[in-house]
Design a protein around this motif. Structure first.
Motif, short mmCIF file in Angstrom:
data_model
loop_
_atom_site.label_atom_id
_atom_site.label_comp_id
_atom_site.label_asym_id
_atom_site.label_seq_id
_atom_site.Cartn_x
_atom_site.Cartn_y
_atom_site.Cartn_z
N ALA A 74 0.81 -1.22 0.00
CA ALA A 74 0.00 0.00 0.00
C ALA A 74 0.85 1.27 0.00
N PRO A 75 1.88 1.43 0.85
CA PRO A 75 2.65 2.69 0.81
C PRO A 75 3.34 2.92 -0.53
N PHE A 76 3.88 1.85 -1.12
CA PHE A 76 4.53 1.99 -2.42
C PHE A 76 3.52 2.38 -3.49
N LEU A 77 2.37 1.75 -3.47
CA LEU A 77 1.32 2.07 -4.43
C LEU A 77 0.87 3.52 -4.27
N LEU A 78 0.70 3.97 -3.03
CA LEU A 78 0.30 5.36 -2.79
C LEU A 78 1.38 6.32 -3.29
N LEU A 79 2.64 5.96 -3.09
CA LEU A 79 3.73 6.79 -3.57
C LEU A 79 3.68 6.91 -5.09
N VAL A 80 3.53 5.81 -5.78
CA VAL A 80 3.50 5.84 -7.25
C VAL A 80 2.29 6.62 -7.75
N LEU A 82 2.88 10.33 -7.14
CA LEU A 82 3.82 10.91 -8.12
C LEU A 82 3.15 11.10 -9.48
N LEU A 83 2.36 10.13 -9.90
CA LEU A 83 1.66 10.27 -11.18
C LEU A 83 0.67 11.44 -11.14
N CYS A 84 -0.07 11.56 -10.05
CA CYS A 84 -1.03 12.67 -9.95
C CYS A 84 -0.31 14.01 -9.91
N GLY A 85 0.79 14.09 -9.16
CA GLY A 85 1.56 15.33 -9.11
C GLY A 85 2.10 15.72 -10.47
#
Length: 178
Positions: free
Chosen positions: A71-77, A80-83
């Motif tokens: 979950a944390p890695f997925l949220l990070l990715v 980053l994509l949304c940003g």
């Protein structure tokens, strides 16, 4: 039979001869790394449920290797994509705004060029001989084609076409008619 040491099992030498090199033999995988217990080839034997429980109870359970949470890695990715998407949209909006401003300035420049050309053509029309003659008649000045008038601040403007005078401060050059 004699037991070989580990170094002896890794390298087997060829018969001693001139230029012979040792041959490397790959090591066996140590026990516990990547090995699985062999499955029976046939169908699984029917075992009573009580036998399963008793077989699993005496030994300690093998610790399972814990997977890191995804979950944390997925949220990070995803973050980053949304940003990146938001920053691209903002950049696009800024560039579009500058594009609108540049188009407005181009239109304003073309309008000013059209005005310049129209004023230039109006001035050229006013400088044409017909327009100059019309303006002279409106101001009370008539055309006098018979006499040549030379303006001299000291003398009144009277003269004929054959009367050529030199400008003030200049002498006549003999033999040239000037």
């Amino acid at each position: 039979m004699r037991q070989l040491t580990r170094s002896e099992t890794d390298v087997r030498r060829a018969a001693p001869s001139r230029g012979a090199r040792p041959v490397r033999v790959p090591r066996a995988v140590p026990q516990g790394y990547g090995t699985r217990p062999a499955r029976p080839a046939g169908p699984a034997p029917a075992v009573a449920p009580a036998a399963k429980v008793t077989a699993a109870a005496p030994g300690p359970a093998a610790p399972r290797r814990a997977r890191p949470p995804r979950a944390p890695f997925l949220l990070l990715v995803v973050g980053l994509l949304c940003g990146g998407l938001v920053s691209l949209l903002l950049l696009n909006a800024v560039l579009a705004q500058d594009s609108f401003r540049a188009n407005g300035l181009r239109k304003e420049i073309s309008d000013l060029r059209v005005q310049k050309e129209s004023k230039k053509s109006a001035i050229m029309k006013q400088e044409m001989p017909e327009a100059v003659a019309r303006n002279n008649e409106l101001q009370g000045l008539g055309s006098d084609w018979d006499t040549l008038r030379v303006i001299d601040p000291d003398k009144p403007a009277v003269g004929v076409a054959g009367d050529v005078r030199t400008p003030a401060g200049q002498e006549r050059v003999p033999g040239t008619g000037r």
